[in-house]
Design an enzyme around this catalytic site. Structure first.
Site, PDB file in Angstrom:
ATOM      1  N   GLU A 189      39.060  38.650  36.599  1.00  0.00           N
ATOM      2  CA  GLU A 189      39.214  37.535  37.549  1.00  0.00           C
ATOM      3  C   GLU A 189      40.693  37.300  37.905  1.00  0.00           C
ATOM      4  OE1 GLU A 189      36.446  34.347  37.375  1.00  0.00           O
ATOM      5  OE2 GLU A 189      35.051  35.490  36.122  1.00  0.00           O
ATOM      6  N   GLU A 202      49.411  39.139  35.990  1.00  0.00           N
ATOM      7  CA  GLU A 202      50.412  39.397  37.042  1.00  0.00           C
ATOM      8  C   GLU A 202      49.939  38.792  38.373  1.00  0.00           C
ATOM      9  OE1 GLU A 202      49.210  41.712  34.804  1.00  0.00           O
ATOM     10  OE2 GLU A 202      51.029  41.524  33.603  1.00  0.00           O
TER      11      GLU A 202
HETATM   12  N1  CAA Z   1      41.036  30.337  48.860  1.00  0.00           N
HETATM   13  C1  CAA Z   1      40.745  30.481  50.166  1.00  0.00           C
HETATM   14  N2  CAA Z   1      41.379  31.357  50.964  1.00  0.00           N
HETATM   15  C2  CAA Z   1      42.349  32.108  50.404  1.00  0.00           C
HETATM   16  C3  CAA Z   1      42.696  31.999  49.051  1.00  0.00           C
HETATM   17  C4  CAA Z   1      42.008  31.064  48.269  1.00  0.00           C
HETATM   18  N3  CAA Z   1      42.277  30.922  46.964  1.00  0.00           N
HETATM   19  N4  CAA Z   1      43.687  32.884  48.777  1.00  0.00           N
HETATM   20  C5  CAA Z   1      43.966  33.517  49.927  1.00  0.00           C
HETATM   21  N5  CAA Z   1      43.146  33.045  50.902  1.00  0.00           N
HETATM   22  C6  CAA Z   1      43.153  33.421  52.333  1.00  0.00           C
HETATM   23  C7  CAA Z   1      44.546  33.166  52.912  1.00  0.00           C
HETATM   24  O1  CAA Z   1      44.644  31.846  53.357  1.00  0.00           O
HETATM   25  C8  CAA Z   1      44.578  34.165  54.030  1.00  0.00           C
HETATM   26  O2  CAA Z   1      43.818  33.669  55.104  1.00  0.00           O
HETATM   27  P1  CAA Z   1      44.340  33.772  56.643  1.00  0.00           P
HETATM   28  O3  CAA Z   1      44.511  35.214  56.937  1.00  0.00           O
HETATM   29  O4  CAA Z   1      43.264  33.126  57.425  1.00  0.00           O
HETATM   30  O5  CAA Z   1      45.648  33.047  56.685  1.00  0.00           O
HETATM   31  C9  CAA Z   1      43.811  35.350  53.472  1.00  0.00           C
HETATM   32  O6  CAA Z   1      42.975  34.820  52.429  1.00  0.00           O
HETATM   33  C10 CAA Z   1      44.683  36.429  52.927  1.00  0.00           C
HETATM   34  O7  CAA Z   1      45.511  35.867  51.934  1.00  0.00           O
HETATM   35  P2  CAA Z   1      46.689  36.683  51.259  1.00  0.00           P
HETATM   36  O8  CAA Z   1      47.543  37.286  52.323  1.00  0.00           O
HETATM   37  O9  CAA Z   1      47.328  35.801  50.237  1.00  0.00           O
HETATM   38  O10 CAA Z   1      45.862  37.858  50.557  1.00  0.00           O
HETATM   39  P3  CAA Z   1      46.375  39.095  49.726  1.00  0.00           P
HETATM   40  O11 CAA Z   1      45.646  40.295  50.183  1.00  0.00           O
HETATM   41  O12 CAA Z   1      47.863  39.138  49.684  1.00  0.00           O
HETATM   42  O13 CAA Z   1      45.797  38.774  48.249  1.00  0.00           O
HETATM   43  C11 CAA Z   1      45.848  37.965  46.008  1.00  0.00           C
HETATM   44  C12 CAA Z   1      46.175  37.700  47.477  1.00  0.00           C
HETATM   45  C13 CAA Z   1      46.146  36.676  45.290  1.00  0.00           C
HETATM   46  C14 CAA Z   1      46.706  39.091  45.431  1.00  0.00           C
HETATM   47  C15 CAA Z   1      44.347  38.326  45.873  1.00  0.00           C
HETATM   48  O14 CAA Z   1      44.090  39.603  46.419  1.00  0.00           O
HETATM   49  C16 CAA Z   1      43.804  38.309  44.457  1.00  0.00           C
HETATM   50  O15 CAA Z   1      43.485  37.255  43.916  1.00  0.00           O
HETATM   51  N6  CAA Z   1      43.684  39.500  43.813  1.00  0.00           N
HETATM   52  C17 CAA Z   1      42.998  39.606  42.500  1.00  0.00           C
HETATM   53  C18 CAA Z   1      41.521  39.866  42.673  1.00  0.00           C
HETATM   54  C19 CAA Z   1      40.737  39.524  41.452  1.00  0.00           C
HETATM   55  O16 CAA Z   1      40.937  38.486  40.812  1.00  0.00           O
HETATM   56  N7  CAA Z   1      39.766  40.381  41.141  1.00  0.00           N
HETATM   57  C20 CAA Z   1      38.873  40.127  40.046  1.00  0.00           C
HETATM   58  C21 CAA Z   1      37.446  40.462  40.452  1.00  0.00           C
HETATM   59  S1  CAA Z   1      36.166  39.570  39.701  1.00  0.00           S
HETATM   60  C22 CAA Z   1      35.995  40.133  38.145  1.00  0.00           C
HETATM   61  O17 CAA Z   1      36.942  40.103  37.428  1.00  0.00           O
HETATM   62  C23 CAA Z   1      34.702  40.719  37.686  1.00  0.00           C
HETATM   63  C24 CAA Z   1      33.771  39.918  36.868  1.00  0.00           C
HETATM   64  O18 CAA Z   1      32.544  40.108  36.978  1.00  0.00           O
HETATM   65  C25 CAA Z   1      34.217  38.929  35.842  1.00  0.00           C
END
Ligand code: CAA
Length: 384
Positions: free
Chosen positions: A363, A367
């Protein structure tokens, strides 16, 4: 540590504590060794309302707040982190987005059985080539009449194979990066939808994680969650709440590590006295207790901010970052307090250490949490 809790929150905490002590603790070590999904206790969690804690009663849930949810997760993870993640994925990653973004018909069909725990849910975002950067996912969904045809592969899906409903994120517009992603409700039994055997993992071995395969899987358009192109927002906002859940799970591991260390250091003797009389160990446990309280405050605070209806993404990232790193530090120290026997399966602390590690990874890695926090501080300079 005392945090002002309501009568209802205290009752939920007590119920979860009793369930964890009486029904989770006795099987925690064996299900870990056997990598066995605790089917019987998942049913018990359903009976106790632990699988749809925050879902409104009208949709089959318990209608409780996020603070109650965190308290329950800590109690359950205190004895078994695998039980806690099965529970948190159903609550935070599967039920929550359907309640938030689903149509009434989708809620009746998919959410109600999920919140009652009759059918588990799962969240399918990660792919072999897209983990920390889900905007780069390649599973695609092509419109065909009143359906979408999905092709692709998903990775590390908690509850994979056991869940009935999977929230699958797929690309509907190849030329748009995050704005070209949509969310779909894919269910067990759909043609072209299969999964792998569970991954062999370091920790949380009783919580199964599988790959998912979508091969010309036809999903009715009525099973798109939210609007076309809204998938990335749905995925990110869902993870905000999920991260509070993982912080709650980490608290349970950190507390178990401390409590077992205290007990053992009062009983075990070396150089003619209890090892707890040595300052080296006392200081270790003082740090464990202090960090645990700090992590709990951050986590309950994030839950409260969410319950107040305010933006909580940054607070969730801070809670998950800190609590998961405290879980890892406390579990490592617990193994050190136990010494040689701590490295064996005769005591639970080696399991805590193996289980703690994943809280720093899934999740969103530590980092990624730091990135979210930095962007909130620095805006454009940090790439927000
Ligand atoms: N809520 C709503 N919208 C959001 C948001 C949030 N928390 N964070 C970003 N957004 C929106 C932004 O507002 C933006 O929207 P607009 O284009 O309309 O302005 C859009 O999303 C893109 O945002 P970013 O440019 O910030 O996106 P990014 O590609 O740079 O990514 C990141 C940001 C924080 C690195 C994100 O990719 C991230 O959280 N990565 C980690 C993913 C993760 O946690 N994966 C785990 C998978 S689940 C799991 O672990 C499995 C399980 O079964 C337990």
């Amino acid at each position: 540590m005392r945090f002002d809790l309501t009568q209802e929150q205290l009752l939920v905490q007590k119920m979860a504590r009793e369930f964890a002590e009486q029904e989770v603790a006795p099987i925690a070590a064996s299900i870990d060794q056997e990598e066995r999904f605790p089917e019987e206790n998942v049913k018990r969690m359903a009976d106790l309302g632990l699988l749809g804690m925050m879902t409104p009663e009208a949709h089959g849930g318990a209608g409780l707040d996020t603070v109650s949810y965190v308290l329950a997760l800590e109690e359950i993870a205190r004895h078994c982190a695998a039980h806690a993640v099965i529970m948190s994925v159903n609550n935070s990653l599967a039920a929550w987005p359907i309640e938030k973004y689903g149509t009434e018909a989708q809620k009746q069909k998919f959410l109600t059985p999920m919140a009652k725990g009759e059918q588990l849910g799962a969240y399918a975002l990660s792919e072999p080539g897209a983990g920390s950067d889900p905007a780069g996912l390649t599973t695609n969904a092509v419109g065909e009449g009143d359906a979408y045809v999905l092709n692709g592969q998903k990775n590390f899906i908690t509850n994979g194979g056991h869940a009935h409903t999977y929230i699958v994120f797929a690309r509907t517009q190849p030329e748009l990066k995050h704005k070209g992603i949509s969310a779909f409700l894919v269910t067990k039994g759909m043609k072209g939808f299969t999964w792998s055997k569970p991954e062999e993992k370091l920790g949380i071995r009783a919580a199964h994680s599988t790959q998912l395969f979508l091969s010309d899987c036809k999903v009715p358009a009525s099973q798109m969650l939210g609007k076309e192109g809204e998938g990335f927002k749905i995925a990110m906002s869902t993870l905000d709440g999920g991260r509070i859940g993982i912080a709650g799970q980490a608290l349970g591991i950190a507390r178990a590590s401390l409590e077992e260390s205290v007990k053992y250091s009062q009983e075990r003797k070396a150089f003619g006295k209890a090892i707890g009389s040595f300052q080296a160990l006392q200081f270790m446990m003082s740090d464990m207790a202090t960090e645990l309280d700090a992590a709990r405050l951050l986590t309950l605070h994030a839950a409260q901010v969410k319950d107040r209806g305010e933006k909580y993404g940054v607070q969730a990232s801070m809670a998950k970052l800190y609590a998961s790193e405290v879980a890892m530090r406390n579990a490592t120290k617990a193994v050190q307090v136990f010494g040689g026997v701590g490295y064996t399966r005769d005591f639970p602390v080696e399991r805590y250490m193996r289980d703690a590690k994943i809280t720093e990874i899934y999740e969103g890695t530590s980092e990624i949490q730091r990135l979210v926090i930095a962007r909130s501080l620095l805006g454009d300079v940090a790439g927000a």
